[in-house]
Design a protein around this motif. Structure first.
Motif, PDB file in Angstrom:
ATOM      1  N   GLY A   1     -15.611  -0.867  21.335  1.00 46.01           N
ATOM      2  CA  GLY A   1     -14.636   0.167  21.627  1.00 46.01           C
ATOM      3  C   GLY A   1     -14.897   1.381  20.762  1.00 46.01           C
ATOM      4  O   GLY A   1     -15.961   1.511  20.164  1.00 46.01           O
TER       5      GLY A   1
ATOM      6  N   SER B   1     -12.338  -0.314  12.193  1.00 49.12           N
ATOM      7  CA  SER B   1     -12.370  -0.192  13.656  1.00 49.12           C
ATOM      8  C   SER B   1     -12.957  -1.448  14.290  1.00 49.12           C
ATOM      9  O   SER B   1     -12.462  -1.934  15.308  1.00 49.12           O
ATOM     10  CB  SER B   1     -13.187   1.035  14.066  1.00 49.12           C
TER      11      SER B   1
ATOM     12  N   ARG C   1     -10.421  -4.304  14.232  1.00 44.98           N
ATOM     13  CA  ARG C   1      -9.386  -4.084  15.247  1.00 44.98           C
ATOM     14  C   ARG C   1      -9.911  -4.410  16.636  1.00 44.98           C
ATOM     15  O   ARG C   1      -9.255  -5.110  17.410  1.00 44.98           O
ATOM     16  CB  ARG C   1      -8.885  -2.642  15.174  1.00 44.98           C
ATOM     17  N   GLU C   2     -11.100  -3.911  16.965  1.00 50.22           N
ATOM     18  CA  GLU C   2     -11.660  -4.136  18.301  1.00 50.22           C
ATOM     19  C   GLU C   2     -11.913  -5.621  18.584  1.00 50.22           C
ATOM     20  O   GLU C   2     -11.645  -6.094  19.675  1.00 50.22           O
ATOM     21  CB  GLU C   2     -12.959  -3.344  18.495  1.00 50.22           C
TER      22      GLU C   2
ATOM     23  N   GLU D   1      -8.515  -7.196  19.263  1.00 53.53           N
ATOM     24  CA  GLU D   1      -7.968  -6.742  20.547  1.00 53.53           C
ATOM     25  C   GLU D   1      -8.631  -7.445  21.724  1.00 53.53           C
ATOM     26  O   GLU D   1      -7.956  -7.917  22.625  1.00 53.53           O
ATOM     27  CB  GLU D   1      -8.184  -5.231  20.730  1.00 53.53           C
ATOM     28  N   GLU D   2      -9.956  -7.485  21.712  1.00 56.63           N
ATOM     29  CA  GLU D   2     -10.683  -7.913  22.909  1.00 56.63           C
ATOM     30  C   GLU D   2     -10.939  -9.408  23.002  1.00 56.63           C
ATOM     31  O   GLU D   2     -11.131  -9.919  24.102  1.00 56.63           O
ATOM     32  CB  GLU D   2     -12.000  -7.143  23.019  1.00 56.63           C
TER      33      GLU D   2
ATOM     34  N   GLU E   1      -5.816  -3.322  25.377  1.00 60.52           N
ATOM     35  CA  GLU E   1      -5.237  -2.002  25.605  1.00 60.52           C
ATOM     36  C   GLU E   1      -4.843  -1.896  27.075  1.00 60.52           C
ATOM     37  O   GLU E   1      -5.337  -2.651  27.917  1.00 60.52           O
ATOM     38  CB  GLU E   1      -6.258  -0.916  25.259  1.00 60.52           C
TER      39      GLU E   1
ATOM     40  N   GLU F   1      -7.555  -1.884  29.710  1.00 58.36           N
ATOM     41  CA  GLU F   1      -8.495  -3.011  29.723  1.00 58.36           C
ATOM     42  C   GLU F   1      -7.987  -4.167  30.581  1.00 58.36           C
ATOM     43  O   GLU F   1      -6.840  -4.585  30.461  1.00 58.36           O
ATOM     44  CB  GLU F   1      -8.726  -3.520  28.293  1.00 58.36           C
TER      45      GLU F   1
END
Length: 183
Positions: A81, A92, A95-96, A99-100, A141, A144
């Motif tokens: 991301g 970052s 976090r990505e 999230e994914e 998100e 997504e």
């Protein structure tokens, strides 16, 4: 012999062509290396590209699949991301990954810095190897709709070789991660 520090391009002017929260597009009037006038279009990304290759103790990794609007096709990729320009790329990446995939990692290794398409953009990307993993819940998100696939890292590399993975950051990152892990 070419002087690697010499910039043979001369910028005469630049104008904004387009701007949104993700990209900024400019058109530059230039003098090209031959000395003739020309134009150059440039896309500036407002985030850094962040890719993560999670690998567990058994040598498995995770890929995410999603429909990519610009390509008009489905794409299998490493978790990735955008990270704000001013933010530490590791934050970052953490976090990505969460999230994914829902994964968190205790061990992080930055394995790559990459320019995604240096002929038209200044986008800078980073790829991390994430290890010592723990599974949690995903936090997708709103843009997504992802599928998640766990498979051996060796098989992910085979997907690259077979053309099933076409994303440049994913290809470069998977091949380097496999090499670093002796695969």
């Amino acid at each position: 012999m070419i002087d690697e520090q010499h910039n043979p391009w001369q910028t005469l002017s630049k104008k904004e062509v387009y701007d949104n929260k993700w990209i900024h597009v400019e058109e530059h009037e230039v003098i090209i290396p031959s000395g003739k006038p020309g134009i150059y279009g440039m896309v500036h990304f407002k985030n850094k590209a962040i890719g993560i290759i999670p690998v567990d103790d058994q040598g498995y990794t995770w890929l995410v699949g999603q429909y990519r609007y610009p390509l008009k096709e489905y794409s299998w990729e490493i978790p990735m991301g955008g990270g704000p320009i001013e933010q530490d790329v590791l934050l970052s990446a953490q976090r990505e990954l969460k999230e994914e995939t829902g994964l968190t990692a205790e061990k992080w290794t930055k394995i790559m810095r990459i320019h995604t398409s240096n002929s038209v953009t200044d986008e800078e990307g980073f790829v991390f190897l994430a290890e010592a993993l723990s599974q949690g819940e995903t936090e997708f998100e709103e843009t997504e709709q992802l599928a998640i696939k766990k498979l051996p890292l060796r098989e992910a590399v085979q997907w690259v070789e077979q053309g099933k993975i076409t994303d440049g950051i994913s290809i470069a990152g998977l091949l380097l991660a496999a090499r670093l892990r002796g695969i």
